[in-house]
Structure formats: C-alpha cells, structure tokens
Design a protein around this motif. Structure first.
Motif, short mmCIF file in Angstrom:
data_model
loop_
_atom_site.label_atom_id
_atom_site.label_comp_id
_atom_site.label_asym_id
_atom_site.label_seq_id
_atom_site.Cartn_x
_atom_site.Cartn_y
_atom_site.Cartn_z
N GLU A 151 24.66 -6.02 -36.07
CA GLU A 151 25.46 -4.82 -36.27
C GLU A 151 25.12 -4.14 -37.60
O GLU A 151 25.43 -2.97 -37.79
N ALA A 152 24.54 -4.88 -38.50
CA ALA A 152 24.18 -4.37 -39.82
C ALA A 152 22.97 -5.15 -40.30
O ALA A 152 22.53 -6.11 -39.65
N GLY A 153 22.42 -4.75 -41.43
CA GLY A 153 21.27 -5.48 -41.93
C GLY A 153 20.77 -4.93 -43.24
O GLY A 153 21.18 -3.86 -43.70
N SER A 154 19.86 -5.68 -43.85
CA SER A 154 19.24 -5.25 -45.10
C SER A 154 17.84 -5.83 -45.16
O SER A 154 17.50 -6.77 -44.45
N LEU A 155 17.04 -5.25 -46.03
CA LEU A 155 15.67 -5.71 -46.19
C LEU A 155 15.34 -5.70 -47.67
O LEU A 155 15.64 -4.74 -48.38
N THR A 156 14.79 -6.81 -48.17
CA THR A 156 14.42 -6.91 -49.58
C THR A 156 12.91 -6.99 -49.72
O THR A 156 12.21 -7.38 -48.79
#
Length: 448
Positions: free
Chosen positions: A158-163
């Motif tokens: 439903e959500a996310g992030s990328l580093t």
C-alpha cells in the motif's frame, strides 16, 4: 447457496459444486442465477443472486503481455476468454472463460493472481529498461517509477520507499504513502543492515525480508533509536503493520533498499509478494547499473584520453554554465589559452612518447597550480584552455609565472575576461590572439 431454483440439472450442479474454481451461471440479462461455494466465498455479498457479476469483477485495462483484457460487455455474446480483477483487501486476478449454457452464460473464474503479478513485474522491467536506454531521465525519476509500479503490482503493498547508498549512508530518494519530508533523510550503513535483520550474507545476496508489527516498532526502537522521532513523524512507524525490505545489490555490493509496506494488515503480504518484490529490486539495480554505465561513457566522451582533462566537447558544455554562474554571482570569469611551445621539435627529436610525457607533465602542473574550482581542458595537440571563476584579469600574470616556474617546457598563454555578450568562439579567438602575442614576446626575448 439455494439451488432449488437453479436452471442447472442436479448432476451438473453436483459436479460444479466440487470444482476448485469459482463457477457462476449468468442469465440472459447478465445477472447471477447460481454460483458454486467457491464463487459464493469470493463474492463480497451474501446475496448475489439477481445481481450483475461486473458489480465486483472489473475487466483489466492494462495488458500484461500474458493475459488479454476482457472487452466491454464481456458477459455477452460468443464464447470468449479474458482477465478480470476483484478488489477486496487486495486485488486478485482471474482468467475467465465464458460459454453459452441454458439460455445464459456459464462463467468459470480461474485465479491467476500470482502469474499475473509476476507478468506485470517483468513487463514493467522491460518498460523501465527501455526508458533507461532511450531517455535522459534523472536517477530519482526512474527509481520513483520503479517504486510506483512495485506498490501497484506487489500483492499487499500500500506504500513504500526506496533508499540509495551515498557517502556511506542510505538516503531516501523516493516514497509513496508517507510524508514528503521523508525524502532526504538518511540512515547509516550499519543501522540499515540492523533494520534489515537477516544478516550480512542474505543482505549481500539481496534476499527479501518480511517483518510485521509489533516487531517493526521494536526493531526500529532497538537499532535506529536515534531516528525514532523522524520515523514516527514522517514514516508512519506506529501505523505500519507489515513491511518487506529487499536489498538492491549491484556488483556484489548493496547500493540501496526497496521497502514495501502495508498500513492495514499484518497478513497483507502472501508468499509470492517477496519474490515479486525482488524483481523490482533487480529493476532498481538495472537502473543504477545503466545510469552508472552511461555516466562512465559520458565521462569518456568528455575527457581527453592522454591527460584525463576535459576535451573540447567538455569545454563547450562547461563554458555556458560557468558564465551563467559568474553573471548570477556578479563575479569575473577569465579564460586562459595555453600552448606548449616546441612540441613538434620534441616529437621529431625524441619520439611521440616523449611528447606525450611532456603533455602529461603540463596537464599535471596546471592541476597543481590552479584552484580546486578551476576547470582545465585539452582542446588540441598542444593547446589547453582553463576557466577561472572569480579570477580578475590582473591576477593572470602571476598564475602564468607560477606555471612556468613549475615546469621545464616552454609555455605561452593568453587570457580574456569574459563579457556577458561574449560566446565561447569569440572568447577563444581573442585569447588565442593574446597567446600568440605572448609567444612572439617569449621568442623575441630568447633571440635577444
């Protein structure tokens, strides 16, 4: 499900009720007249009879390269096949087969969620790779596209992030579902490895890791407590129910992490989610590899092979940028044209290797004498150009003297102060004239 009013024969009903697939019979109006137990459990309505199946199942608009989408009015007409989706807690996909039966349509729905999501993931990989090879997009924009598709395709996300690893820290470069201010925050390498939690061997292999609440909050508190306030404020830490983290591995090193999150359920991610998420981590690695390769090729195209200085193409790119910077900061910009005297004589007497060595010595001397912010280019055989921001024309003679005192070959130089209306060609012509004037002066002094 009451089958007493069903138009189907008892033997047919008994057979269809035992099938592992969902089966629905639609009347000539496209309304549900009967469904087996699997379909009844699938449809989010305790009383579906007399209602239309398309109330819950929608034709897929996006082609997956594996399953064709159903056409409008899919429940009508001749026998056909296609793909439908139903959204309950998460999207599920079904390959649908329709055939005329008893003045209506018999509809069989075979679930292909895993296969369809995998197909979407690989199709997305091809799209991203094609974009990488044909367009000049920024790194952050490409990685954001990877993340957007991952959140869309990976079941449960439903959500996310990328580093991205930069200067020993993992910087957040893309996010979906969190505060915008999450971007630009970063975590140290050891903290990110501890948050991952499976150990360095799995970390370097890019193995996906699933973590659920309350272990999410506990691990954050135990291993990255110094950023706890940030994660609570902009990362919705207390709301996270499940999170998948996949290391982005490039050439044996972890270069970033892909994080996919659920804010609603600790059971949001089925087993196939981890494998599909890993596909998108490979996408991100492909993006990084492609951009780094393209950057390396670009550097080669803009650099002189012998000296490592910028070449004439690099000068053409740098000049307008430095000129604009000088105008913006109201600082002088000076261009110096350098020429190494006697290169032909050196080549004739001692060979080209000696001449090349002399050119390298001059390039290294210019580097050592100039300031860090100055830029140097080799634009011809024995011709060099340097650009100097905030260097007045009056200070050029001292810089030329320092270069000459540090080198054993003869050098001529001519300088010009760049004006707002002056382009590179005009500046080079003026500086070249000044350089030849200096060359004649040096020659005359030697003859005396």
């Amino acid at each position: 499900m009451n089958t007493s009013a069903s138009p189907l024969e008892p033997e047919t009903l008994n057979w269809l009720n035992q099938l592992p697939e969902a089966v629905v019979w639609l009347d000539k109006e496209g309304q549900i007249g009967w469904c087996n137990p699997v379909a009844a459990a699938l449809i989010p309505d305790p009383n579906p009879l007399g209602k239309r199946l398309e109330n819950w199942f929608q034709p897929v608009v996006r082609e997956s390269r594996m399953h064709e989408p159903m056409n409008a009015g899919w429940w009508q007409g001749s026998p056909q096949k296609g793909l439908l989706g139903i959204a309950v807690k998460r999207w599920r996909w079904f390959q649908v087969s329709l055939a005329p039966f008893k003045n209506g349509q018999l509809c069989i729905l075979s679930e292909v969620t895993r296969e369809y999501n995998q197909a979407l993931a690989y199709h997305s990989s091809l799209e991203v790779l094609s974009s990488l090879l044909t367009q000049e997009e920024k790194l952050e924009e490409l990685l954001m596209r990877v993340l957007q598709t991952a959140v869309e395709v990976v079941p449960g996300a439903e959500a996310g992030s990328l580093t991205l690893l930069e200067n020993g820290e993992f910087r957040f470069v893309a996010q979906i579902g969190f505060e915008d201010s999450l971007i630009e925050h970063s975590l140290g390498y050891n903290h990110e490895l501890a948050w991952y939690g499976l150990g360095e061997q799995d970390w370097l292999l890019g193995k996906p890791r699933l973590l659920v609440s309350p272990h999410i909050q506990e691990r954050t508190k135990n291993h990255i407590s110094h950023e706890l306030d940030m994660f609570n404020q902009v990362g919705k830490l207390e709301e996270l129910k499940a999170t998948v983290t996949v290391p982005i591995v490039l050439q044996g090193q972890v270069m970033g992490t892909l994080n996919l999150d659920s804010l609603t359920s600790t059971e949001a991610f089925p087993p196939e989610s981890l494998a599909i998420a890993q596909t998108f981590a490979l996408q991100a690695a492909t993006v990084l590899y492609g951009l780094l390769t393209r950057r390396k090729l670009s550097e080669l195209a803009l650099s002189d092979a012998l000296t490592g200085l910028g070449n004439r193409h690099a000068l053409k790119e740098s000049f307008p940028k430095m000129k604009a910077q000088a105008e913006r900061l109201d600082l002088p910009l000076t261009l110096i044209y350098w020429d190494m005297d006697g290169l032909k004589r050196l080549n004739d007497q001692y060979g080209h290797a000696a001449g090349d060595q002399a050119l390298k010595i001059l390039a290294n001397t210019l580097r050592s004498v100039f300031r860090q912010e100055d830029q140097i280019f080799r634009i011809g055989g024995d011709e060099f150009v340097s650009l100097h921001l905030a260097l007045p024309l009056s200070e050029v003679p001292e810089m030329v003297r320092r270069v000459r005192s540090a080198i054993h070959v003869e050098v001529s130089a001519g300088a010009v102060a760049i004006t707002p209306l002056q382009d590179l060609q005009a500046a080079l012509g003026q500086a070249d004239q000044a350089m030849y004037k200096d060359k004649r002066r040096v020659r005359n002094s030697l003859e005396l």
